[in-house]
Design an enzyme around this catalytic site. Structure first.
Site, PDB file in Angstrom:
ATOM      1  N   HIS A 276       9.848   1.459  -8.240  1.00 11.43           N
ATOM      2  CA  HIS A 276      10.253   1.855  -9.603  1.00 11.43           C
ATOM      3  C   HIS A 276      10.930   3.222  -9.598  1.00 11.43           C
ATOM      4  CE1 HIS A 276       6.823   4.631 -10.441  1.00 11.43           C
ATOM      5  NE2 HIS A 276       6.095   3.780  -9.769  1.00 11.43           N
ATOM      6  N   GLU A 322       8.098   1.700 -15.021  1.00  9.34           N
ATOM      7  CA  GLU A 322       6.790   1.205 -14.571  1.00  9.34           C
ATOM      8  C   GLU A 322       5.658   2.050 -15.135  1.00  9.34           C
ATOM      9  OE1 GLU A 322       3.221   1.089 -11.923  1.00  9.34           O
ATOM     10  OE2 GLU A 322       4.547   2.780 -12.341  1.00  9.34           O
ATOM     11  N   ASP A 350       4.876   0.750  -3.693  1.00 11.06           N
ATOM     12  CA  ASP A 350       4.520   1.677  -4.760  1.00 11.06           C
ATOM     13  C   ASP A 350       3.151   2.287  -4.486  1.00 11.06           C
ATOM     14  OD1 ASP A 350       4.452   3.146  -7.080  1.00 11.06           O
ATOM     15  OD2 ASP A 350       3.929   1.462  -8.385  1.00 11.06           O
TER      16      ASP A 350
END
Length: 454
Positions: A276, A322, A350
């Site tokens: 993200h 996100e 992530d």
């Protein structure tokens, strides 16, 4: 009998040849990334020239332009932007808090307002503080909370070896804590930061208000200050002054930035890999999730560099929003469903740019077994485990909408929550070699899924 033996030898020979071929291909991927990779340089540009990328801020659009250029330079066949409506929360100024000591100088507390939270107003709030160590204790003290500041001092469980387990255990106090306190008339909330760091940096992150109760200001406190305030409250009553300026503006537009290589044999079968693009505002979002973005871009660059032509279409997605809305991931899956796209696999990074340890997956046991059969090819680069439980927030909607098998890169997590959502999440906290080894693991897995399918 001889025929069966000859056939078995042929199968073993063919399997061995395929594994050797794959080993050489993955070695070529690793050599290219470790010698000529662009992830670290790309991360430097993203963090130092763009900086913090809170959704809706001017840096949002600078980051999108950076992402388009980086994907083009990596060799994507095409780069597009996919628009989506996103929340637009602003911090609105410096957050302040202090312990009020009559007749003495107030003692400052290092805090950050929680994302999506309302502000106190320009005059701030000054009120007695009620120490609460759990939601059960909140219930026990509910009759005493009206007009008070509730201080949730729920600590990370240090006995969890996997630190994401500690985060999942504690994060409810950030997400639901303000509304739970507001239910009993609390004026504001302070929370112990979601961390087990040894420093005093506060860690922000989003909260979610329950519409049944008033929205009250909420902020996170550094751990040293949390311990100091808790120790004081164990001895005597205390009052705290709190001033925050958070405000939710009308939704605005942001974009998923998508680069792809078109499949040579099965162009309608799509493999997604991404991170993200947004980050919280106190720092540069280097680990969360600049690292995931630049590692994902390496998938296109490295495959192009070694001359590999994917069978299936590979998409790198730099997801929008996100952190405080998940609108980018939701939009991507929604459009995939509307267009009846065939998504066979999705991978997300992530969890920081630390040394890769494994992949967590959400898929069938049969598919998991297939991935595990590739461990001998992946283990030289740090991947020692592939297990159930994982994926990523941005690719989660693909699973819910389409049933797409998911995987998430799992780096060593011991240092991640030292910097997660804090001012210390800066470029200097990322190790170049660890970042690159994560990229190697991701590109290798995408290569194997593309070649053999699931």
């Amino acid at each position: 009998m001889r025929f069966k033996l000859f056939t078995a030898l042929l199968i073993v020979s063919a399997t061995g040849y395929a594994q050797n071929e794959d080993s050489l291909k993955i070695r070529a991927i690793a050599n290219d990334i470790l010698l000529h990779g662009k992830a670290y340089d790309n991360l430097h540009i993203l963090t130092k020239q763009v900086g913090a990328r809170l959704t809706g801020s001017p840096q949002t659009y600078k980051a999108e332009a950076w992402g388009q250029k980086a994907l083009q330079q990596a060799g994507a066949d095409r780069v597009i932007s996919q628009s989506c409506l996103v929340p637009h929360w602003i911090r609105g100024g410096k957050d302040e808090a202090s312990i009020v000591l009559p007749g003495k100088k107030n003692q400052p507390l290092d805090i950050l307002a929680l994302g999506n939270s309302v502000g106190t107003g320009p005059k701030g709030i000054q009120a007695p503080v009620v120490l609460v160590n759990s939601f059960d204790e909140l219930e026990q003290k509910k009759a005493t909370l009206k007009g008070k500041i509730v201080f949730y001092n729920y600590k990370f469980n240090d006995t969890y070896i996997k630190t994401f387990d500690a985060y999942r255990d504690a994060v409810g106090y950030r997400g639901q804590g303000p509304s739970q306190a507001a239910k009993y008339g609390a004026a504001a909330v302070l929370i112990r930061s979601m961390s087990h760091a040894a420093d005093n940096n506060p860690h922000t992150g989003s909260t979610r208000y329950n519409d049944s109760f008033p929205q009250i200001p909420a902020a996170a406190m550094g751990l040293q200050d949390a311990d100091r305030l808790a120790a004081l409250l164990e001895k005597e009553p205390a009052t705290v002054f709190l001033k925050t300026n958070g405000k939710m503006l009308p939704d605005t537009v942001a974009h998923n930035i998508i680069g792809e290589i078109t499949g040579s044999e099965f162009p309608d079968e799509i493999i997604t890999v991404g991170g993200h693009l947004d980050s919280w505002d106190p720092a540069e979002g280097a680990h969360d999730d600049g690292s995931g973005c630049v590692q994902s871009i390496e998938v296109i660059r490295a495959l192009k560099a070694i001359g590999y032509k994917p069978k299936r279409t590979i998409r790198v997605v730099l997801f929008a929003n996100e952190e405080n809305g998940l609108r980018g991931g939701s939009k991507y899956a929604e459009e995939a469903r509307t267009k009846k796209e065939k998504h066979i696999f999705a991978l997300e990074s992530d969890a920081g740019g630390f040394t890769p340890r494994g992949f967590g997956v959400t898929m069938s046991q049969e598919q998991l077994n297939k991935l595990r059969s590739w461990l001998p090819l992946l283990s030289p680069y740090g991947i020692c485990d592939i297990s159930h439980g994982g994926g990523g927030s941005d690719i989660g909607p693909l699973y819910r909408e389409l049933g797409t098998p998911l995987a998430g890169l799992q780096p060593d997590s011991q240092r991640y929550f030292d910097i997660h959502h804090a001012r210390s999440d800066v470029f200097e906290s990322v190790n170049k070699r660890e970042l690159e080894l994560g990229a190697v693991s991701m590109v290798a897995l995408i290569y194997l899924v593309d070649k053999y399918g699931l």
